[in-house]
Design a protein around this motif. Structure first.
Motif, short mmCIF file in Angstrom:
data_model
loop_
_atom_site.label_atom_id
_atom_site.label_comp_id
_atom_site.label_asym_id
_atom_site.label_seq_id
_atom_site.Cartn_x
_atom_site.Cartn_y
_atom_site.Cartn_z
N ARG A 130 0.92 -0.97 0.14
CA ARG A 130 -0.02 -0.23 0.14
C ARG A 130 1.08 1.45 0.05
O ARG A 130 1.91 1.29 0.69
N THR A 177 -7.27 6.94 3.05
CA THR A 177 -8.26 5.78 2.73
C THR A 177 -9.56 6.16 3.31
O THR A 177 -9.81 7.10 4.14
N SER A 187 -17.52 -6.81 -4.97
CA SER A 187 -17.30 -6.41 -3.50
C SER A 187 -17.67 -5.04 -3.35
O SER A 187 -17.28 -4.34 -4.08
N SER A 188 -18.38 -4.83 -2.24
CA SER A 188 -18.57 -3.42 -1.84
C SER A 188 -18.68 -3.40 -0.18
O SER A 188 -18.92 -4.44 0.69
N THR A 189 -18.54 -2.39 0.22
CA THR A 189 -18.40 -1.95 1.53
C THR A 189 -19.67 -1.08 2.00
O THR A 189 -19.98 -0.88 3.39
N ARG A 237 -16.03 0.56 -2.20
CA ARG A 237 -15.57 -0.74 -2.58
C ARG A 237 -14.24 -0.65 -1.55
O ARG A 237 -13.50 0.37 -1.43
N PRO A 238 -13.80 -1.95 -1.25
CA PRO A 238 -12.60 -2.03 -0.54
C PRO A 238 -11.35 -1.61 -1.41
O PRO A 238 -11.47 -1.61 -2.49
N ASP A 239 -10.22 -0.84 -0.77
CA ASP A 239 -9.06 -0.52 -1.31
C ASP A 239 -8.58 -1.64 -1.99
O ASP A 239 -8.46 -2.80 -1.86
N CYS A 281 -7.89 3.56 -4.44
CA CYS A 281 -9.45 3.60 -4.16
C CYS A 281 -10.04 2.95 -5.48
O CYS A 281 -9.85 3.19 -6.44
N HIS A 337 -13.85 2.87 -5.19
CA HIS A 337 -15.24 3.16 -5.36
C HIS A 337 -15.49 3.44 -6.57
O HIS A 337 -15.00 3.87 -7.62
#
Lengths: 379, 315
Positions: free
Chosen positions: A45, A50, A250-252, A271-273, A279, A281
């Motif tokens: 990373r 974030t 996948s989504s948060t 979405r998760p990183d 990012c 999203h």
């Protein structure tokens, strides 16, 4: 009716790139100075930010922009940030990228705006209204920094009978109506400026993700698992159920906004990183229109006997199982054909059903019926 | 046994946050599909086993079938709520039994089904494994009982048509079609295979089930043949030089008639040659399951033994 995916804007926003990463998580105070949340810059990373929490996502009609207020977790002081992200409402392009990535003070919205305000959506007179996390009132807020507007409109449902606290609300000041979500229901209130009365409730299919205003009659709901509903909150009743395209991605979390100029729905899928911390999203633009997702197998619904006419039923449905009309479904018997297909094509009825008739021969046989329908590419 | 017209290859597996089994299955007329409930999910299931989950249960709602082929929801407070057509989510604004709160002892559950008819103000629920009770939705008074002797609680009591419900047993697969408005009697008995949940599809008059293997099975309301009776002559005395009426009856497992099946007829030589002749070699069963034929006795005064054999080709 369901939702037609017009376009997806992947990776619709970005984080500030640190341009290097550490093999071991750096301590708070290290050779490179103060680094908060060192895991953000631990290899692979390498971004300084974030997403911590999405505070608000809405369509701002005056600027014709989609606005997201996001609280970020950062490596720089004081370990968090709160920024306003602006997107072109037509294309989804991130228009204030340079300012946000250079941490321009104009895009900073402050902890009061972002952390103490949530679920903002456009309401009557093209203004933005939000529930507050620091009080029970619902207030008109500024789209720029999410803080209450001086002298702006407000109501406090906690002073009403029944005392209520809401996390998401839409304000229809023209009709004196408020529709709001606390937990599992959309509560519909009338006479909110005089003697507020809760006249009806709609039970949500799941925990709410976000609530958006469309008009004096309609609002949109997205659940935390991506089911999208349209409701007439004045009647009230559900008018449509559908689901985001590709719910398996996948989504948060999800947020929804309604673009009143172009009459379409915009979903922000959090979405998760990615593995490198970037990012992921994305913005998804939907037009309320039919969108088939699958065709079920034809099932014989009458007795299967030699010499009989057999009815077979299938369904053309969308992501949430909603029926799709009007579409034509073609049917063909696969070789070797022994009977006769009376209905080579049929139109979908409400509920998405198509029926076919087959004339069986007078002897025992086995047949295969293939169905197909033509779906045009996105608009 | 009813004739099974379809068994899915797809599996309608219950979803949601945890693992659980389907507890209810209700045919929804505007969907032309089934509302299925388990502990963690409310879903739409199609006849071929396609499933689309769309909601999470909450608030102690127990789904039960409603007149017309809809879902309704019993709440722990004794009231039954209607559902919205689009998504069959409970409508908290619509109470179907405002004047009588159904007591807990009469509530529907995942083991014992209930049925609500708010048009004719009836509530239908098993009194015991052999008797179905019909209650007045306004007062809770027991208006009458239907003795069906299924020997098992109906897990599903689903709407069939005006004035009729289908009671379906999970373990035995017994199906009883009953009149609950007037008559209060069993109209038809049938059977499906044992399953986990079942529903009555009032669009095509089918019984649909989801088995323990999560496959859907569709049965049309025509009995699958189980027994073929001996030939019966009418009148019993058979004469020569005359056409004698003869019939056989084809029935299902519950003794119900099997109409529309071809019965094949043959005279079998018992050693003394075939005596007399038949009018037809195949005939179709009528709506009571009888297939008819004529036997022409010998015209030469021949005497002896001759056997009449009948059979049905199932598939």
């Amino acid at each position: 009716m369901s939702l037609w995916l017009m376009k997806t804007v992947p990776n619709c926003l970005g984080y500030i790139d640190y341009k290097k990463c550490y093999q071991h998580t750096p301590p708070l105070w290290g050779p490179d100075g103060l680094i908060y949340n060192g895991s953000l810059v631990t290899c692979p990373r390498h971004y300084m930010q974030t997403t911590g929490n999405l505070a608000n996502f809405f369509y701002e009609p005056g600027a014709d922009r989609l606005i997201a207020h996001i609280i970020l977790t950062t490596t720089y002081w004081p370990g968090w940030d709160a920024r306003r992200y602006e997107f072109d409402a037509a294309t989804g392009q991130w228009t204030n990228a340079d300012q946000v990535l250079s941490r321009d003070p104009d895009t900073f919205i402050g902890i009061w705006g972002a952390a103490w305000t949530g679920g903002a959506t456009m309401g009557s007179y093209g203004k933005i209204y939000a529930c507050r996390r620091s009080e029970t009132a619902i207030r008109e807020i500024s789209w720029k920094n999410a803080e209450p507007v001086d002298g702006g409109w407000s109501v406090d449902p906690y002073t009403w009978n029944l005392k209520s606290i809401y996390g998401y609300a839409i304000a229809n000041r023209a009709d004196n109506i408020l529709a709001a979500v606390g937990s599992w229901t959309l509560d519909c209130w009338r006479n909110i400026s005089i003697t507020p009365e809760r006249f009806a409730q709609l039970r949500l299919p799941n925990v709410l993700g976000y609530l958006a205003y469309e008009s004096r009659n309609y609002c949109w709901i997205i659940t935390k698992d991506g089911v999208i509903l349209k409701a007439d909150y004045q009647v009230p009743r559900w008018e449509m159920i559908s689901r985001v395209n590709k719910p398996e991605v996948s989504s948060t979390g999800y947020a929804i906004a309604f673009d009143t100029k172009r009459k379409h729905v915009v979903v922000l899928r959090l979405r998760p990183d990615a593995a490198d911390g970037s990012c992921q999203h994305q913005l998804e633009f939907y037009y309320p229109m039919v969108s088939p997702a699958q065709l079920t197998q034809p099932v014989p619904v009458t007795s299967l006997k030699a010499g009989k006419r057999v009815i077979l039923a299938a369904h053309l449905i969308g992501e949430a199982g909603e029926g799709i009309t009007p579409y034509t479904v073609n049917a063909a018997l696969q070789e070797p054909v022994e009977g006769r297909l009376i209905t080579p094509f049929s139109g979908t009825e409400l509920g998405g059903r198509v029926c076919f008739q087959y004339q069986a021969p007078d002897v025992a046989c086995e047949e295969t019926l293939a169905l197909e329908t033509t779906v045009e590419e996105t608009i | 046994m009813y004739e099974k017209t379809f068994e899915s290859t797809k599996q309608a597996v219950p979803g949601g946050a945890g693992s659980s089994n389907w507890t209810q299955m209700i045919y929804v007329t505007p969907w032309d599909a089934f509302f299925c409930a388990c502990l963690w999910e409310w879903a739409r299931v199609f006849r071929d086993g396609t499933k689309a989950g769309y909601a999470t249960p909450s608030g102690g709602y127990t789904p039960l079938p409603r007149v017309g082929g809809y879902t309704s929801f019993y709440n722990g407070n004794g009231y039954v709520y209607g559902a919205y057509e689009i998504d069959q989510l409970p409508n908290p604004n619509e109470v179907l039994n405002p004047s009588w709160a159904i007591p807990y002892g009469l509530a529907p559950s995942s083991i014992v089904g209930g049925f609500i008819d708010d048009l004719n103000q009836r509530y239908v629920r098993p009194q015991n494994a052999n008797v179905l009770g019909v209650y007045d939705l306004k007062t809770g008074a027991l208006l009458g009982s239907i003795t069906h002797n299924a020997g098992e609680y109906f897990k599903t009591i689903a709407w069939v048509q005006e004035g009729q419900v289908a009671g379906i047993c999970t373990d035995s697969g017994k199906v009883k079609i009953m009149e609950y408005l007037s008559g209060l009697k069993v109209m038809e008995s049938g059977r499906v295979e044992p399953h986990r949940v079942a529903a009555y599809d009032n669009a095509f008059d089918l019984v649909a089930t989801i088995g323990v293997d999560n496959k859907t099975r569709i049965y049309c309301r025509e009995a699958w043949p189980y027994a073929l009776s001996n030939p019966v002559f009418e009148p019993a005395q058979v004469y020569g030089l005359k056409a004698n009426t003869v019939k056989v009856r084809l029935t299902g497992q519950e003794g119900e008639p099997c109409p529309g099946w071809w019965v094949h007829w043959e005279l079998v030589d018992m050693g003394g040659g075939v005596i007399g002749e038949l009018d037809k070699y195949v005939s179709k069963t009528d709506k009571d399951g009888w297939a008819w034929n004529l036997y022409f006795g010998p015209d030469d005064n021949a005497v002896g033994q001759c056997r009449l054999r009948t059979w049905v080709v199932l598939n």
